[in-house]
Enzyme design. Structure first.
Site, PDB file in Angstrom:
ATOM      1  N   GLY A  64       0.829  -1.209   0.000  1.00  0.00           N
ATOM      2  CA  GLY A  64       0.000   0.000   0.000  1.00  0.00           C
ATOM      3  C   GLY A  64       0.856   1.248   0.000  1.00  0.00           C
ATOM      4  O   GLY A  64       2.048   1.202  -0.315  1.00  0.00           O
ATOM      5  N   SER A  97      -4.157  -2.707   0.355  1.00  0.00           N
ATOM      6  CA  SER A  97      -4.458  -1.293   0.555  1.00  0.00           C
ATOM      7  C   SER A  97      -4.476  -0.540  -0.777  1.00  0.00           C
ATOM      8  O   SER A  97      -5.300  -0.838  -1.640  1.00  0.00           O
ATOM      9  CB  SER A  97      -3.439  -0.695   1.536  1.00  0.00           C
ATOM     10  OG  SER A  97      -3.872   0.559   2.003  1.00  0.00           O
ATOM     11  N   LYS A 138     -15.139  10.496   7.948  1.00  0.00           N
ATOM     12  CA  LYS A 138     -15.284  11.246   6.700  1.00  0.00           C
ATOM     13  C   LYS A 138     -14.363  10.691   5.621  1.00  0.00           C
ATOM     14  O   LYS A 138     -14.775  10.503   4.469  1.00  0.00           O
ATOM     15  CB  LYS A 138     -14.983  12.724   6.958  1.00  0.00           C
ATOM     16  CG  LYS A 138     -15.067  13.602   5.724  1.00  0.00           C
ATOM     17  CD  LYS A 138     -14.950  15.070   6.088  1.00  0.00           C
ATOM     18  CE  LYS A 138     -13.580  15.401   6.637  1.00  0.00           C
ATOM     19  NZ  LYS A 138     -13.398  16.863   6.870  1.00  0.00           N
TER      20      LYS A 138
END
Length: 449
Positions: A64, A97, A138
């Site tokens: 990732g 990822s 978020k």
């Protein structure tokens, strides 16, 4: 009419001879996903586009990395003019990822047995004790929407893609094929070419879906350049953090032991390499940073001569920075062709040597000249000894180096003809003097103290 038909027949027969040979480009991407990884993707895809290749296969193995670099890579893949196949290879490799997003953004996904894909929950980093810093909801919600969008756009399983984030789900190749995440399980490159031949891309290539024609294609390998290999090592988070820590310690040691210069030199280089390794720069920015560091070393050599230490450090930094700016080898170059880079290397080394010599000797000589005590003019008179030829009461005339000068005794006392005086100051064209024996007495008194 018969001649026209004969010409057409000959043209049809000869056309296969002029047909372009099938080619497939193959490149490797290893390690953390950073801005440098985007540079590699862009370079490899551009090479395949220029060659009008049938496809480019990216052999991917990554744990990732950075989200912004990942999104830039996906945009580059989806604007490619050739099909981009992400192949999680070899056995033991992973597309975790950010690697999973990149795979889902490609035209076709293949995996080798013994590999894995998934585990995409975003994080903000790691705390000082090594624990994970979780991303706020978020950010998590954004990446959930993003990965679902990638999956739906390519007709892959959006539900499973969402679980890569919400449940940190990871899949084996067999599970990924079963759940419609990937398209092919291939043991090696030839197996992949045979199995993917005739498949349609999951995303449009240059505005249309393409049926892959790969069987029997000529394989062109794109080898990583020297800078790619270097970046693979220093972008490892552990190595970057160790470099940063050691660099700070070296700077502190250098400040505590001034005059040695070795610790602060090594510390500065390690800190710059750590900053580069953290992946905030692309190749060009990293190159410019190293060249800037080289100039600082050259200036430091001129200001503080270190018997060549700063010069050597500056030369190494300059050459490394230039390599980052202009790579060479592997059949693919960042800004210039391989032939041009072969000549450019000599220019880089020559300029590096000339800069090092200039700052080590030329600038150092100029600075020493500015620091040197003035050898001409009135300032030179300070400290000279003369003889009184007109009594100083307290003002009179003295002779110094065969020249006559107006002089005044600093103490205000009279000094007779023939006595020796020493210049201690200047006022306009008048010399301030003291009796020579007084000067000697003052120096002896200071020595006694």
């Amino acid at each position: 009419m018969r001649k026209v038909l004969l010409f057409i027949a000959l043209l049809i027969l000869l056309t296969p001879g002029f047909a372009q040979a099938k080619t497939v480009y193959v490149a490797q991407i290893r390690g953390q996903i950073t801005s440098y990884t985007y540079d590699q993707f862009d370079r490899y895809i551009t090479a395949a586009e220029k060659a009008n290749a049938n496809a480019i296969i990216i052999e991917l193995d990554t744990p990732g990395g950075r989200g912004d670099a990942m999104q830039n890579i996906i945009q580059r893949i989806q604007t490619a003019r050739v099909p981009v196949i992400v192949y999680v290879y070899p056995s033991g490799a992973m597309a975790a990822s950010a690697g999973t997003y990149i795979a889902l953004g490609s035209h076709l996904i293949a995996m080798a047995p013994g590999t894995g894909i998934g585990a995409c929950r975003p994080i903000l980093g790691y705390s000082q004790n090594g624990s994970i810093i979780e991303a706020p909801n978020k950010i998590v919600n954004f990446y959930i929407a993003y990965i679902k969008s990638l999956a739906r756009a390519s007709g892959r399983n959006a539900t499973i893609a969402e679980k890569f984030i919400t449940e940190d789900l990871s899949l084996t190749p067999e599970e990924a094929l079963k759940y419609n995440i990937i398209e092919v399980i291939a043991y090696d490159l030839n197996d992949l070419l045979n199995k993917a031949d005739g498949m349609k891309t999951k995303l449009p290539v240059n505005g249309r879906y393409v049926t892959l024609d790969l069987k029997g294609a000529q394989i062109v390998y794109l080898q990583p350049t020297l800078k790619d290999k270097l970046i693979t090592y220093i972008t490892d988070p552990v190595i970057a953090y160790v470099l940063l820590t050691l660099g700070i310690w070296a700077l502190i040691l250098g400040f505590l032991s001034p005059g040695w210069h070795v610790p602060e030199t090594a510390g500065a280089i390690m800190i710059v390499l750590a900053i580069i390794g953290l992946g905030y720069f692309g190749y060009r920015s990293a190159g410019l940073l190293l060249i800037f560091l080289a100039i600082l070393f050259f200036i430091a050599e001129a200001l503080t001569p270190t018997f060549g230490l700063f010069t050597v450090a500056g030369f190494i930094s300059f050459v490394l920075g230039s390599i980052f700016l202009f790579s060479g080898g592997g059949g693919v170059d960042y800004l210039v062709s391989k032939e041009v880079y072969t000549q450019l290397r000599l220019v880089i080394i020559t300029i590096g040597i000339l800069l090092a010599l200039f700052f080590a000797f030329g600038m150092a000589a100029v600075i020493r000249a500015h620091r040197r005590k003035a050898q001409t003019g009135k300032e030179e008179m300070i400290g000279l000894t003369g003889e009184v030829i007109e009594p100083l009461v307290p003002e009179g005339m003295i002779k110094i180096r065969g020249e006559l000068w107006r002089a005044v005794n600093k103490t205000g006392e009279s000094i007779n003809i023939g006595e020796k005086v020493r210049v201690v100051g200047i006022e306009g064209l008048k010399l301030i003097v003291v009796r020579e024996k007084e000067k000697k007495f003052e120096e002896e008194s200071k020595g006694g103290e």
